[in-house]
Every structure is written in structure tokens, then in C-alpha cells.
Design an enzyme around this catalytic site. Structure first.
Site, PDB file in Angstrom:
ATOM      1  N   ASN A 209       0.855  -1.194   0.000  1.00 49.46           N
ATOM      2  CA  ASN A 209       0.000   0.000   0.000  1.00 49.46           C
ATOM      3  C   ASN A 209       0.885   1.235   0.000  1.00 49.46           C
ATOM      4  O   ASN A 209       2.113   1.123   0.030  1.00 49.46           O
ATOM      5  CB  ASN A 209      -0.976  -0.026   1.179  1.00 49.46           C
ATOM      6  CG  ASN A 209      -0.251  -0.027   2.507  1.00 49.46           C
ATOM      7  OD1 ASN A 209       0.409   0.933   2.867  1.00 49.46           O
ATOM      8  ND2 ASN A 209      -0.334  -1.141   3.229  1.00 49.46           N
ATOM      9  N   LYS A 288       8.530 -17.627  -9.540  1.00 48.81           N
ATOM     10  CA  LYS A 288       7.887 -16.460 -10.148  1.00 48.81           C
ATOM     11  C   LYS A 288       6.671 -16.910 -10.979  1.00 48.81           C
ATOM     12  O   LYS A 288       6.789 -17.854 -11.768  1.00 48.81           O
ATOM     13  CB  LYS A 288       8.900 -15.734 -11.043  1.00 48.81           C
ATOM     14  CG  LYS A 288       8.368 -14.449 -11.601  1.00 48.81           C
ATOM     15  CD  LYS A 288       9.386 -13.779 -12.502  1.00 48.81           C
ATOM     16  CE  LYS A 288       8.739 -12.631 -13.230  1.00 48.81           C
ATOM     17  NZ  LYS A 288       9.413 -12.295 -14.457  1.00 48.81           N
ATOM     18  N   PHE A 322      -5.481   4.421  14.255  1.00 53.46           N
ATOM     19  CA  PHE A 322      -5.613   5.389  13.165  1.00 53.46           C
ATOM     20  C   PHE A 322      -6.773   4.973  12.274  1.00 53.46           C
ATOM     21  O   PHE A 322      -7.082   3.787  12.177  1.00 53.46           O
ATOM     22  CB  PHE A 322      -4.326   5.434  12.324  1.00 53.46           C
ATOM     23  CG  PHE A 322      -3.326   6.417  12.833  1.00 53.46           C
ATOM     24  CD1 PHE A 322      -2.654   6.178  14.014  1.00 53.46           C
ATOM     25  CD2 PHE A 322      -3.069   7.592  12.136  1.00 53.46           C
ATOM     26  CE1 PHE A 322      -1.735   7.093  14.503  1.00 53.46           C
ATOM     27  CE2 PHE A 322      -2.151   8.512  12.618  1.00 53.46           C
ATOM     28  CZ  PHE A 322      -1.488   8.267  13.805  1.00 53.46           C
ATOM     29  N   LYS A 340     -12.748  -1.152  17.889  1.00 58.56           N
ATOM     30  CA  LYS A 340     -11.379  -1.575  18.222  1.00 58.56           C
ATOM     31  C   LYS A 340     -11.019  -1.252  19.675  1.00 58.56           C
ATOM     32  O   LYS A 340      -9.900  -1.481  20.101  1.00 58.56           O
ATOM     33  CB  LYS A 340     -10.390  -0.941  17.241  1.00 58.56           C
ATOM     34  CG  LYS A 340     -10.777  -1.263  15.776  1.00 58.56           C
ATOM     35  CD  LYS A 340      -9.625  -1.301  14.839  1.00 58.56           C
ATOM     36  CE  LYS A 340     -10.113  -1.538  13.414  1.00 58.56           C
ATOM     37  NZ  LYS A 340      -9.086  -2.017  12.523  1.00 58.56           N
TER      38      LYS A 340
HETATM   39  N1  CTP Z   1      -5.256  -2.302  11.691  1.00 62.13           N
HETATM   40  C1  CTP Z   1      -4.662  -3.410  12.242  1.00 62.13           C
HETATM   41  N2  CTP Z   1      -4.705  -4.611  11.601  1.00 62.13           N
HETATM   42  C2  CTP Z   1      -5.348  -4.744  10.422  1.00 62.13           C
HETATM   43  C3  CTP Z   1      -5.957  -3.605   9.829  1.00 62.13           C
HETATM   44  C4  CTP Z   1      -5.880  -2.406  10.490  1.00 62.13           C
HETATM   45  O1  CTP Z   1      -4.090  -3.308  13.328  1.00 62.13           O
HETATM   46  N3  CTP Z   1      -5.358  -5.923   9.815  1.00 62.13           N
HETATM   47  C5  CTP Z   1      -5.211  -1.036  12.415  1.00 62.13           C
HETATM   48  C6  CTP Z   1      -4.436   0.066  11.714  1.00 62.13           C
HETATM   49  O2  CTP Z   1      -3.080   0.052  12.124  1.00 62.13           O
HETATM   50  C7  CTP Z   1      -5.149   1.318  12.208  1.00 62.13           C
HETATM   51  C8  CTP Z   1      -6.589   0.852  12.389  1.00 62.13           C
HETATM   52  O3  CTP Z   1      -6.523  -0.558  12.520  1.00 62.13           O
HETATM   53  O4  CTP Z   1      -4.690   1.771  13.453  1.00 62.13           O
HETATM   54  C9  CTP Z   1      -7.504   1.205  11.254  1.00 62.13           C
HETATM   55  O5  CTP Z   1      -6.943   0.807  10.026  1.00 62.13           O
HETATM   56  P1  CTP Z   1      -7.666   1.132   8.656  1.00 62.13           P
HETATM   57  O6  CTP Z   1      -6.853   0.564   7.543  1.00 62.13           O
HETATM   58  O7  CTP Z   1      -8.045   2.583   8.625  1.00 62.13           O
HETATM   59  O8  CTP Z   1      -9.030   0.362   8.798  1.00 62.13           O
HETATM   60  P2  CTP Z   1      -9.443  -1.172   8.791  1.00 62.13           P
HETATM   61  O9  CTP Z   1      -9.657  -1.626  10.201  1.00 62.13           O
HETATM   62  O10 CTP Z   1      -8.495  -1.981   7.973  1.00 62.13           O
HETATM   63  O11 CTP Z   1     -10.873  -1.069   8.092  1.00 62.13           O
HETATM   64  P3  CTP Z   1     -11.216  -0.695   6.562  1.00 62.13           P
HETATM   65  O12 CTP Z   1     -10.067  -1.214   5.731  1.00 62.13           O
HETATM   66  O13 CTP Z   1     -12.488  -1.427   6.335  1.00 62.13           O
HETATM   67  O14 CTP Z   1     -11.366   0.798   6.507  1.00 62.13           O
END
Ligand code: CTP
Length: 402
Positions: A209, A288, A322, A340
Site C-alpha cells: 500500500n 515467479k 488510526f 477496536k
Molecule cells: N489495523 C490493524 N490490523 C489490520 C488492519 C488495520 O491493526 N489488519 C489497524 C491500523 O493500524 C489502524 C486501524 O486498525 O490503526 C484502522 O486501520 P484502517 O486501515 O483505517 O481500517 P481497517 O480496520 O483496515 O478497516 P477498513 O479497511 O475497512 O477501513
């Protein structure tokens, strides 16, 4: 606040260089350990011998002088000090810092150090107001460099204006204030995750990402500045590890999960700034993957939600999450705050210019479980991080200086 702190005083070549003597003398009276680096032109204004006598340490001027100690001195000094103060900081030194030039001892140390840097600009008012100097100062502030002054008043060129170096007393106050606030998390253990995880597909490719890791690294720096023993669990980035922070490198969400879960119960504060992949390829190909000319369907399986798991396991830890959103920021962020079980959620709309992935700045809101919300204006990620640290201290019941 300054007792036993190792402070590097950089002196550059302006008429205010003579005031460096007072800065050093005051630091010594406050029991700081002072090291001095002068530019060549500074030595035209005040002698190294004066500053050596006041600091009780050798003064460094030239990179190629006979070594005063056995190690690579500019690197050793850079790694060893708790803070750097450049007083006076001429327009030239500020410009060199802005572009990362390293052509003498002082500029080399400035590039090599990860300690907090303070600058006390001193120059003629026209030079100070020149767009080049203003742009450089703005850039340095964005990088988290602390700018003290300048003051307005009589200038050596015979005019009145803005550009006089702040008085040594004020410079020392700023440094001491920094270290006073900086001790607010002393004795606490903090863990930050940063960067974007990478989920391997085959030996060549991964799903990733756009996270740069900058926000998480800035938080690690701010926590360390605040005196917390800080661990940074980092997905791959090119960023340097902040001074004094212990870094554990991981690649995938599962690796991050295991490291964070293992350390969680020992921590007082955990901040999940990493962009964690929600899914990973169901299989990692050993070789690969070859193109066939036909379409290719990738099967994905869910990764663990690390933050949600921490929210379930949490006892006394302050847990911060976040929410990086592209739409419905507040509704989505509120949802994550509840689901969370965090003490504070940092919400940012990553589509806004000046916010989100890769940007040097961020525009965030802090959301609390009691419904409170703090909206911060656009600021550098390090400033956001310092605000966050103050909120964490408040949650822990620690008083801080605003
Ligand atoms: N997070 C995490 N583990 C995951 C996904 C997210 O610990 N597998 C944590 C991120 O580090 C962040 C928070 O959850 O602090 C929110 O992450 P975000 O990517 O905004 O949201 P998601 O929970 O993944 O939800 P969505 O993708 O549906 O928005």
C-alpha cells in the site's frame, strides 16, 4: 532539566557569535555537558579557545583536523548528543540544512544527527525576510526543527528590524522547556507500528500500500523525545530510525501481529499507525508466476486485525488507532473507535491535499470514546505526533506543559 544532558552547540559566523559564549556558560551552570562545533567563519568572530575554556571540551572546526579522539568524530558526536542548538544560525547555515549540504564539520554533524535540533537565527532583517530564508525556515520547521526567535531590535548593521538572535536566556529557556515537557513519559514503555505491510505473492511480487511510514516514525521520535522507552515495529520503509528508538523490522501483517502481540502486555502505550494489509494472497508461489496471456484470479485470505485483537486483550494500556479514510471520515472513524476499543483514534482523510500517505504534513482529528473531538490544523507529522504525545500523557494522568 538540563543536568547531565549532552548538548552540542553549533556556532556559525555572524556577529552574534560572541553571544554563544553566554549560551555555553549558562548551559554549564545548569550542569549540561557541552560540546562545541564552530564554522570557520565563526572563528573570525570569537576564538575556539574561548569556547573551549567555557565548555571544558575540545572545539571542533575542521573535518580534517588531527582527530581529538579515536572514532569518526562528526558521526560520534552526532550520535552521542541529546540535542543540538545552533546559536547563532546564519542564513547560510539554514540554507545548508534545508538542502542537506555537508561541506564542513557543523553541516556534517547536522546531517548525521537524529537528536532534536534547535536553531536561533541571526541575520540582517533584509536577509531574514528574503523569500529564500523564509522558505528554508518553513521547510526546517516542517522537518521538526525548533526555531527560536529571531527577535526584533537594533542590528549590527545600524538599523532596527527582525533578525536579532534571541537572548541566550531565552534560548536556554526554550531548551529547558523542551526537556521539561520531554520527560512527561519517562519510565513508560511505548510501542509504535509504522509503514505499510507487504504480502508476498511470489519471490518477485507483493501486495502493498502507499503508506510511507512517516507518521509512525514521527510518533516514535515524539515518544522518545518525551522520555518513553520506545519500540518501533516497522514494515519496510527507507526512513532512518529516530535517535534512541529500538526498531524491529517486519514485512507482513502476520509478522507484525506476532511481534506486537508478544510485546503488548509489557507496554504502557501502543500506537497502531501502520497501514496493515487486510488480506494476503492465499498462497505464496515458490517460483515467479509466469504470464499465460489469459486473465489471472488472485485468491486472498483475511489477515488478523491487530488493533482489534489488542482492544480485546487490553488491560491498563493506552491504545491508539488510526483511521485512514477516503469518504465518510467521521462516521467510519467513530465506528473504528468503538469496534477496536481504543482510548483515542486519529482520523485522517487521506484524500485532502496536505494529508495522508507520503505527505510531509497531515490534517487529523483526535476522537475520544467520551465523544470529544479535537480538530488539528494542517501541520508537520512531527507536530501532530507531539500533540498526540500530550494527549497520551493526559490519558495517563500526567500533567504536561502546553
Ligand atoms: N489495523 C490493524 N490490523 C489490520 C488492519 C488495520 O491493526 N489488519 C489497524 C491500523 O493500524 C489502524 C486501524 O486498525 O490503526 C484502522 O486501520 P484502517 O486501515 O483505517 O481500517 P481497517 O480496520 O483496515 O478497516 P477498513 O479497511 O475497512 O477501513
Amino acid at each position: 532539566m538540563l543536568t547531565k544532558r549532552k548538548i552540542l552547540v553549533g556556532v556559525s559566523g555572524g556577529i552574534a557569535a560572541y553571544k554563544a559564549a553566554e549560551v555555553i556558560s549558562r548551559l554549564r551552570k545548569l550542569h549540561a555537558q557541552v560540546h562545541v562545533v564552530m564554522t570557520k567563519s565563526a572563528t573570525e568572530f570569537i576564538t575556539p579557545l574561548t569556547l573551549q575554556s567555557l565548555s571544558s571540551n575540545p572545539v571542533y572546526v575542521d573535518l580534517f583536523d588531527a582527530p581529538k579522539r579515536w572514532n569518526i568524530e562528526h558521526i560520534a558526536l552526532a550520535e552521542h548528543v541529546d540535542a543540538v542548538i545552533i546559536a547563532p544560525a546564519t542564513a547560510n547555515v539554514l540554507a545548508k540544512m534545508a538542502i542537506g549540504l555537508a561541506d564542513d564539520f557543523l553541516s556534517t554533524v547536522l546531517l548525521a544527527t537524529r537528536a532534536p535540533i534547535f536553531v536561533a537565527p541571526a541575520m540582517n532583517h533584509a536577509m531574514y525576510h528574503h523569500p529564500a530564508t523564509q522558505t528554508n525556515l518553513a521547510l526546517l520547521k516542517d522537518r521538526g526543527i525548533h526555531v527560536i526567535g529571531p527577535d526584533t531590535g537594533f542590528q549590527a548593521c545600524g538599523t532596527d528590524g527582525e533578525g536579532r538572535m534571541s537572548e541566550p536566556v531565552k534560548i536556554i529557556e526554550s531548551l529547558a522547556g523542551f526537556f521539561a515537557g520531554s520527560d512527561c513519559l519517562k519510565g513508560k514503555k511505548a510501542l509504535v507500528t509504522a509503514g505499510g505491510t507487504q504480502e508476498p505473492l511470489d519471490p518477485v511480487r507483493y501486495l502493498g500500500n502507499r503508506s510511507s511510514g512517516r507518521m509512525g516514525y514521527a510518533i516514535a521520535q515524539a515518544l522518545q523525545e518525551a522520555g518513553a522507552e520506545t519500540i518501533l515495529v516497522s514494515a519496510p520503509t527507507d526512513l532512518p530510525t529516530p535517535h534512541g528508538v529500538k526498531r524491529i523490522s517486519v514485512q507482513t501483517a502476520q509478522e507484525m501481529y506476532h511481534v506486537v502481540l508478544e510485546l503488548f502486555l509489557e507496554m504502557d502505550v501502543v500506537i497502531k499507525a501502520a497501514a496493515v494489509a487486510d488480506y494476503r494472497p492465499a498462497y505464496e508461489a515458490e517460483q515467479k508466476i509466469k504470464k499465460t496471456g489469459a486473465g489471472y484470479t488472485l485468491e486472498l485470505v483475511p489477515n488478523p486485525d491487530i488493533l482489534a485483537e489488542l482492544g480485546r486483550k487490553k488491560t491498563s494500556q493506552v491504545l491508539i488507532g488510526f483511521a485512514a479514510e477516503t469518504e465518510n471520515l467521521l462516521a467510519n472513524a467513530q465506528d473504528k473507535l468503538q469496534k477496536k476499543n481504543v482510548n483515542l483514534l486519529v482520523a485522517n482523510d487521506i484524500t485532502k491535499p496536505g494529508a495522508g500517505f507520503g505527505s510531509a504534513t497531515n490534517i487529523v482529528s483526535f476522537l475520544f470514546p467520551d465523544g470529544r473531538k479535537i480538530d488539528l490544523p494542517q501541520m508537520s507529522k512531527l507536530e501532530v505526533a507531539r500533540h498526540l504525545v500530550r494527549e497520551i500523557a493526559k490519558i495517563l494522568g500526567i500533567e504536561t506543559k502546553e
